[in-house]
Design a protein around this motif. Structure first.
Motif, PDB file in Angstrom:
ATOM      1  N   VAL A  18       0.829  -1.203   0.000  1.00  0.00           N
ATOM      2  CA  VAL A  18       0.000   0.000   0.000  1.00  0.00           C
ATOM      3  C   VAL A  18       0.866   1.258   0.000  1.00  0.00           C
ATOM      4  CG1 VAL A  18      -1.614   1.348   1.417  1.00  0.00           C
ATOM      5  CG2 VAL A  18      -2.025  -1.068   1.025  1.00  0.00           C
ATOM      6  N   LEU A  19       1.911   1.276   0.792  1.00  0.00           N
ATOM      7  CA  LEU A  19       2.790   2.441   0.843  1.00  0.00           C
ATOM      8  C   LEU A  19       3.539   2.645  -0.468  1.00  0.00           C
ATOM      9  CD1 LEU A  19       4.232   2.148   4.454  1.00  0.00           C
ATOM     10  CD2 LEU A  19       2.554   3.788   3.607  1.00  0.00           C
ATOM     11  N   LEU A  20       4.020   1.547  -1.074  1.00  0.00           N
ATOM     12  CA  LEU A  20       4.713   1.664  -2.356  1.00  0.00           C
ATOM     13  C   LEU A  20       3.778   2.147  -3.456  1.00  0.00           C
ATOM     14  CD1 LEU A  20       6.993  -1.490  -2.347  1.00  0.00           C
ATOM     15  CD2 LEU A  20       7.702   0.887  -2.168  1.00  0.00           C
ATOM     16  N   LEU A  21       2.565   1.593  -3.506  1.00  0.00           N
ATOM     17  CA  LEU A  21       1.598   2.000  -4.523  1.00  0.00           C
ATOM     18  C   LEU A  21       1.172   3.451  -4.311  1.00  0.00           C
ATOM     19  CD1 LEU A  21      -0.124   1.176  -6.928  1.00  0.00           C
ATOM     20  CD2 LEU A  21      -1.882   0.448  -5.317  1.00  0.00           C
ATOM     21  N   GLY A  22       0.955   3.830  -3.059  1.00  0.00           N
ATOM     22  CA  GLY A  22       0.577   5.216  -2.758  1.00  0.00           C
ATOM     23  C   GLY A  22       1.671   6.195  -3.136  1.00  0.00           C
ATOM     24  N   TYR A  78       3.928   5.730  -5.456  1.00  0.00           N
ATOM     25  CA  TYR A  78       3.998   5.741  -6.918  1.00  0.00           C
ATOM     26  C   TYR A  78       2.895   6.628  -7.503  1.00  0.00           C
ATOM     27  CZ  TYR A  78       3.697   4.000 -11.696  1.00  0.00           C
ATOM     28  OH  TYR A  78       3.637   3.913 -13.046  1.00  0.00           O
ATOM     29  N   LEU A  79       1.674   6.490  -6.983  1.00  0.00           N
ATOM     30  CA  LEU A  79       0.557   7.280  -7.497  1.00  0.00           C
ATOM     31  C   LEU A  79       0.711   8.755  -7.140  1.00  0.00           C
ATOM     32  CD1 LEU A  79      -2.421   4.877  -6.782  1.00  0.00           C
ATOM     33  CD2 LEU A  79      -1.299   5.329  -8.962  1.00  0.00           C
ATOM     34  N   LEU A  80       1.159   9.041  -5.928  1.00  0.00           N
ATOM     35  CA  LEU A  80       1.351  10.435  -5.529  1.00  0.00           C
ATOM     36  C   LEU A  80       2.466  11.076  -6.334  1.00  0.00           C
ATOM     37  CD1 LEU A  80       0.631  12.764  -3.641  1.00  0.00           C
ATOM     38  CD2 LEU A  80       2.314  11.877  -2.043  1.00  0.00           C
ATOM     39  N   GLY A 115       3.324  10.319  -9.398  1.00  0.00           N
ATOM     40  CA  GLY A 115       2.764  10.587 -10.718  1.00  0.00           C
ATOM     41  C   GLY A 115       1.859  11.798 -10.715  1.00  0.00           C
ATOM     42  N   TYR A 116       1.089  11.960  -9.647  1.00  0.00           N
ATOM     43  CA  TYR A 116       0.194  13.112  -9.528  1.00  0.00           C
ATOM     44  C   TYR A 116       0.996  14.405  -9.417  1.00  0.00           C
ATOM     45  CZ  TYR A 116      -3.244  16.295  -7.560  1.00  0.00           C
ATOM     46  OH  TYR A 116      -4.046  17.371  -7.324  1.00  0.00           O
ATOM     47  N   LEU A 117       2.072  14.378  -8.651  1.00  0.00           N
ATOM     48  CA  LEU A 117       2.881  15.585  -8.485  1.00  0.00           C
ATOM     49  C   LEU A 117       3.648  15.929  -9.763  1.00  0.00           C
ATOM     50  CD1 LEU A 117       4.272  15.030  -4.890  1.00  0.00           C
ATOM     51  CD2 LEU A 117       2.444  16.567  -5.606  1.00  0.00           C
ATOM     52  N   LEU A 118       4.073  14.917 -10.516  1.00  0.00           N
ATOM     53  CA  LEU A 118       4.802  15.162 -11.761  1.00  0.00           C
ATOM     54  C   LEU A 118       3.885  15.632 -12.891  1.00  0.00           C
ATOM     55  CD1 LEU A 118       7.361  12.245 -11.925  1.00  0.00           C
ATOM     56  CD2 LEU A 118       7.835  14.659 -11.581  1.00  0.00           C
ATOM     57  N   ALA A 119       2.583  15.401 -12.771  1.00  0.00           N
ATOM     58  CA  ALA A 119       1.661  15.743 -13.851  1.00  0.00           C
ATOM     59  C   ALA A 119       1.611  17.242 -14.105  1.00  0.00           C
ATOM     60  CB  ALA A 119       0.268  15.226 -13.521  1.00  0.00           C
TER      61      ALA A 119
END
Length: 56
Positions: free
Chosen positions: A29-33, A35-37, A39-43
């Motif tokens: 869960v921490l790794l996936l979170g 990764y998603l965060l 990606g959101y910040l890089l967008a």
């Protein structure tokens, strides 16, 4: 002494997992979170166009 951030994160993560022994689902869960965060910040950054062309 200059240590790259990714090496420091690997060492801290390895020691944290070895010493505290969290459940595997929590690690996932921490790794996936993260990764998603990330990606959101890089967008909204300058890298968005590079990421967009690499994904397509």
């Amino acid at each position: 002494m200059d240590v790259p951030l990714w090496i420091a994160l690997l060492v801290v993560g390895y020691l944290g997992i070895k010493l505290s022994r969290p459940p595997a689902w929590l690690i996932c869960v921490l790794l996936l979170g993260g990764y998603l965060l990330g990606g959101y910040l890089l967008a909204d950054s300058l890298f968005a166009s590079v990421i967009d062309t690499a994904v397509k």
